[in-house]
Design a protein around this motif. Sequence first.
Motif, PDB file in Angstrom:
ATOM      1  N   LYS A  32       0.783  -1.214   0.102  1.00  0.00           N
ATOM      2  CA  LYS A  32      -0.115  -0.112   0.054  1.00  0.00           C
ATOM      3  C   LYS A  32       0.854   1.192  -0.081  1.00  0.00           C
ATOM      4  CE  LYS A  32      -4.061  -2.127   2.103  1.00  0.00           C
ATOM      5  NZ  LYS A  32      -4.958  -1.947   3.103  1.00  0.00           N
ATOM      6  N   SER A  33       1.989   1.276   0.612  1.00  0.00           N
ATOM      7  CA  SER A  33       2.979   2.460   0.644  1.00  0.00           C
ATOM      8  C   SER A  33       3.617   2.586  -0.618  1.00  0.00           C
ATOM      9  CB  SER A  33       3.955   2.302   1.664  1.00  0.00           C
ATOM     10  OG  SER A  33       3.456   1.997   3.138  1.00  0.00           O
ATOM     11  N   LEU A  34       3.828   1.585  -1.439  1.00  0.00           N
ATOM     12  CA  LEU A  34       4.605   1.682  -2.707  1.00  0.00           C
ATOM     13  C   LEU A  34       3.458   2.370  -3.749  1.00  0.00           C
ATOM     14  CD1 LEU A  34       6.485  -1.525  -2.709  1.00  0.00           C
ATOM     15  CD2 LEU A  34       7.402   0.823  -2.375  1.00  0.00           C
ATOM     16  N   LEU A  35       2.139   1.899  -3.738  1.00  0.00           N
ATOM     17  CA  LEU A  35       1.332   2.441  -4.563  1.00  0.00           C
ATOM     18  C   LEU A  35       1.328   4.040  -4.307  1.00  0.00           C
ATOM     19  CD1 LEU A  35      -1.772  -0.100  -4.256  1.00  0.00           C
ATOM     20  CD2 LEU A  35       0.035   0.080  -5.861  1.00  0.00           C
ATOM     21  N   ARG A  36       1.356   4.443  -3.051  1.00  0.00           N
ATOM     22  CA  ARG A  36       1.177   5.826  -3.083  1.00  0.00           C
ATOM     23  C   ARG A  36       2.474   6.497  -3.334  1.00  0.00           C
ATOM     24  NH1 ARG A  36      -0.580   4.148   2.185  1.00  0.00           N
ATOM     25  NH2 ARG A  36       1.504   4.785   3.103  1.00  0.00           N
ATOM     26  N   PHE A  37       3.710   5.751  -3.313  1.00  0.00           N
ATOM     27  CA  PHE A  37       5.067   6.361  -3.562  1.00  0.00           C
ATOM     28  C   PHE A  37       5.039   6.417  -5.234  1.00  0.00           C
ATOM     29  CE2 PHE A  37       7.180   5.076   0.557  1.00  0.00           C
ATOM     30  CZ  PHE A  37       6.610   6.122   1.292  1.00  0.00           C
ATOM     31  N   ARG A  38       4.159   5.611  -5.912  1.00  0.00           N
ATOM     32  CA  ARG A  38       4.385   5.705  -7.422  1.00  0.00           C
ATOM     33  C   ARG A  38       4.142   7.363  -7.700  1.00  0.00           C
ATOM     34  NH1 ARG A  38       1.743   1.591 -10.998  1.00  0.00           N
ATOM     35  NH2 ARG A  38      -0.441   2.340  -9.866  1.00  0.00           N
ATOM     36  N   SER A  39       3.329   8.206  -7.023  1.00  0.00           N
ATOM     37  CA  SER A  39       3.073   9.464  -7.567  1.00  0.00           C
ATOM     38  C   SER A  39       4.095  10.533  -7.080  1.00  0.00           C
ATOM     39  CB  SER A  39       1.611   9.929  -6.703  1.00  0.00           C
ATOM     40  OG  SER A  39       1.598   9.905  -5.488  1.00  0.00           O
ATOM     41  N   LEU A  40       5.206  10.007  -6.480  1.00  0.00           N
ATOM     42  CA  LEU A  40       6.310  11.073  -6.182  1.00  0.00           C
ATOM     43  C   LEU A  40       7.063  11.509  -7.291  1.00  0.00           C
ATOM     44  CD1 LEU A  40       7.940   9.136  -3.094  1.00  0.00           C
ATOM     45  CD2 LEU A  40       6.427  11.136  -3.065  1.00  0.00           C
ATOM     46  N   SER A  41       7.199  10.872  -8.317  1.00  0.00           N
ATOM     47  CA  SER A  41       7.844  11.183  -9.647  1.00  0.00           C
ATOM     48  C   SER A  41       8.021  10.151 -10.742  1.00  0.00           C
ATOM     49  CB  SER A  41       9.388  11.514  -9.312  1.00  0.00           C
ATOM     50  OG  SER A  41      10.000  10.244  -8.917  1.00  0.00           O
ATOM     51  N   LYS A  42       8.339  10.589 -11.836  1.00  0.00           N
ATOM     52  CA  LYS A  42       7.892   9.716 -13.157  1.00  0.00           C
ATOM     53  C   LYS A  42       9.247   8.304 -12.740  1.00  0.00           C
ATOM     54  CE  LYS A  42       6.564  12.837 -16.404  1.00  0.00           C
ATOM     55  NZ  LYS A  42       6.846  13.508 -17.628  1.00  0.00           N
ATOM     56  N   SER A  43      10.381   8.728 -12.066  1.00  0.00           N
ATOM     57  CA  SER A  43      11.214   7.596 -12.049  1.00  0.00           C
ATOM     58  C   SER A  43      10.656   6.748 -10.953  1.00  0.00           C
ATOM     59  CB  SER A  43      12.664   8.093 -11.619  1.00  0.00           C
ATOM     60  OG  SER A  43      12.422   8.902 -10.402  1.00  0.00           O
ATOM     61  N   CYS A  44      10.118   7.207 -10.016  1.00  0.00           N
ATOM     62  CA  CYS A  44       9.372   6.138  -8.802  1.00  0.00           C
ATOM     63  C   CYS A  44       8.344   5.470  -9.610  1.00  0.00           C
ATOM     64  CB  CYS A  44       9.124   6.855  -7.565  1.00  0.00           C
ATOM     65  SG  CYS A  44      10.175   7.614  -6.647  1.00  0.00           S
ATOM     66  N   TYR A  45       7.602   5.904 -10.334  1.00  0.00           N
ATOM     67  CA  TYR A  45       6.487   5.224 -10.813  1.00  0.00           C
ATOM     68  C   TYR A  45       7.086   4.097 -11.816  1.00  0.00           C
ATOM     69  CZ  TYR A  45       2.164   4.506 -13.568  1.00  0.00           C
ATOM     70  OH  TYR A  45       1.166   3.934 -14.144  1.00  0.00           O
ATOM     71  N   SER A  46       7.892   4.462 -12.604  1.00  0.00           N
ATOM     72  CA  SER A  46       8.606   3.484 -13.632  1.00  0.00           C
ATOM     73  C   SER A  46       9.322   2.357 -12.754  1.00  0.00           C
ATOM     74  CB  SER A  46       9.521   4.228 -14.448  1.00  0.00           C
ATOM     75  OG  SER A  46      10.063   3.180 -15.245  1.00  0.00           O
ATOM     76  N   CYS A  47       9.994   2.714 -11.578  1.00  0.00           N
ATOM     77  CA  CYS A  47      10.804   1.588 -10.849  1.00  0.00           C
ATOM     78  C   CYS A  47       9.719   0.705 -10.143  1.00  0.00           C
ATOM     79  CB  CYS A  47      11.646   2.428  -9.816  1.00  0.00           C
ATOM     80  SG  CYS A  47      12.163   1.560  -8.605  1.00  0.00           S
ATOM     81  N   ILE A  48       9.010   1.116  -9.632  1.00  0.00           N
ATOM     82  CA  ILE A  48       7.905   0.498  -8.570  1.00  0.00           C
ATOM     83  C   ILE A  48       7.083  -0.525  -9.514  1.00  0.00           C
ATOM     84  CG2 ILE A  48       5.990   0.371  -6.935  1.00  0.00           C
ATOM     85  CD1 ILE A  48       7.366   3.183  -5.938  1.00  0.00           C
ATOM     86  N   GLY A  49       6.765  -0.021 -10.683  1.00  0.00           N
ATOM     87  CA  GLY A  49       6.073  -0.762 -11.633  1.00  0.00           C
ATOM     88  C   GLY A  49       6.770  -1.831 -12.571  1.00  0.00           C
ATOM     89  N   SER A  50       8.155  -1.858 -12.428  1.00  0.00           N
ATOM     90  CA  SER A  50       8.727  -2.660 -13.317  1.00  0.00           C
ATOM     91  C   SER A  50       9.083  -4.074 -12.748  1.00  0.00           C
ATOM     92  CB  SER A  50      10.355  -2.199 -13.394  1.00  0.00           C
ATOM     93  OG  SER A  50      10.784  -2.522 -12.238  1.00  0.00           O
ATOM     94  N   PRO A  51       9.017  -5.162 -13.926  1.00  0.00           N
ATOM     95  CA  PRO A  51       8.969  -6.530 -13.418  1.00  0.00           C
ATOM     96  C   PRO A  51      10.138  -6.839 -12.449  1.00  0.00           C
ATOM     97  CG  PRO A  51       8.563  -6.229 -15.596  1.00  0.00           C
ATOM     98  CD  PRO A  51       8.860  -4.826 -15.229  1.00  0.00           C
TER      99      PRO A  51
END
Length: 369
Positions: A32-51
Amino acid sequence: MSRRLRKKQKRMKSAHLCDELIVEIFTRLPSKSLLRFRSLSKSCYSCIGSPDFIRMHTSQSQQKLLIRHRAHKENKEGELEEFYTLHPQDQLSLSYKHGYNNITPVQFPSTYSNIIGSYNGLVCLFDYDEKSIILWNPSIRRKLTLPDCPRTCYSEVEIGFGFDPVIDDYKIVCMPVSNGKKAGRFFVYALKTNIWRRIASHTPLFSSVITKPCLFNGVLYWLGHYDLTRTYYLLTFDLSTHVFGSIALPFKTVLSVAPTPIQGSIPSLANFANQIWLMKDASWSAFLNFKKDQVMAHLSSVLQLSTSDDLVFYSFCNGFQVYNLKIGEFSRLVNFNGASFVFDVIQCLESLQLLGMGTACEGNKLIFS
């Protein structure tokens, strides 16, 4: 440049975390914390969603217990509602009226469904209403409805869910129930391709299964029997080679409880003699013996907690009984209020699997007085 500015830049540089350390910290955070952190920046969004990150996060996550409850709706006689709670493995549920260890119950995503299995945070459900197979991640509340299996009637097949470690993919097998007739077609679904493929395989002749499957080292295990002789055995299916097999059992009478891995061995079984048997080095041996009616009455499930030497037995009569393998005694007994009952208990890893796939299934948070 002034001395004050140089000092400020130095402090800012020392406070900056390298990308590798950020990733390491992220892998240890709740989903749940990572889902919120995806909105911090484009790099965070890309990192957390990567396989790669999802795989790393899954490997760091702890197993939880997913407990599926049923209760009568308030002021609606005869109507039931289903909900689930996710617990750390050292916190079992308490009661419907007195809370669930401060864990909020959430509405189950499918009212009439059967849990096929769970691995790496993914739970496989069969929805009786929709006649469909669903992959569901309760940690991030997303689900994916699979395409229909071709030329298959779900009422006439057995379904197994697991993970193929050779190609790093989740698979589902649909095998027809023969009932003494000519076997139908076998199909395997792979998540990466989202496609069902027919396989040239067959089960042992005149066989049927009577339990849910259990996954162990890339192989699915069912408790089955030969229809003509009622001889029990373990039916196996290798998710990598797509080959069925069978393993003979050391006893003739068994409980209809799914096989369960214990202490890194091939799945165990409980029989009517109140014994747990394990297979090691291709031979069976009695692992535990219990007193008469101590745990086996109406036994529904057995599982070993990954963080301890505890075995959790759940039965409709006795609730949860926790047996410690080191001391050889039952250490805890957890009962439920009569207003609700437990329908399923499974181990479920907290993970980000299905992130960016399928649809959201938030569900309603249920608050009980």
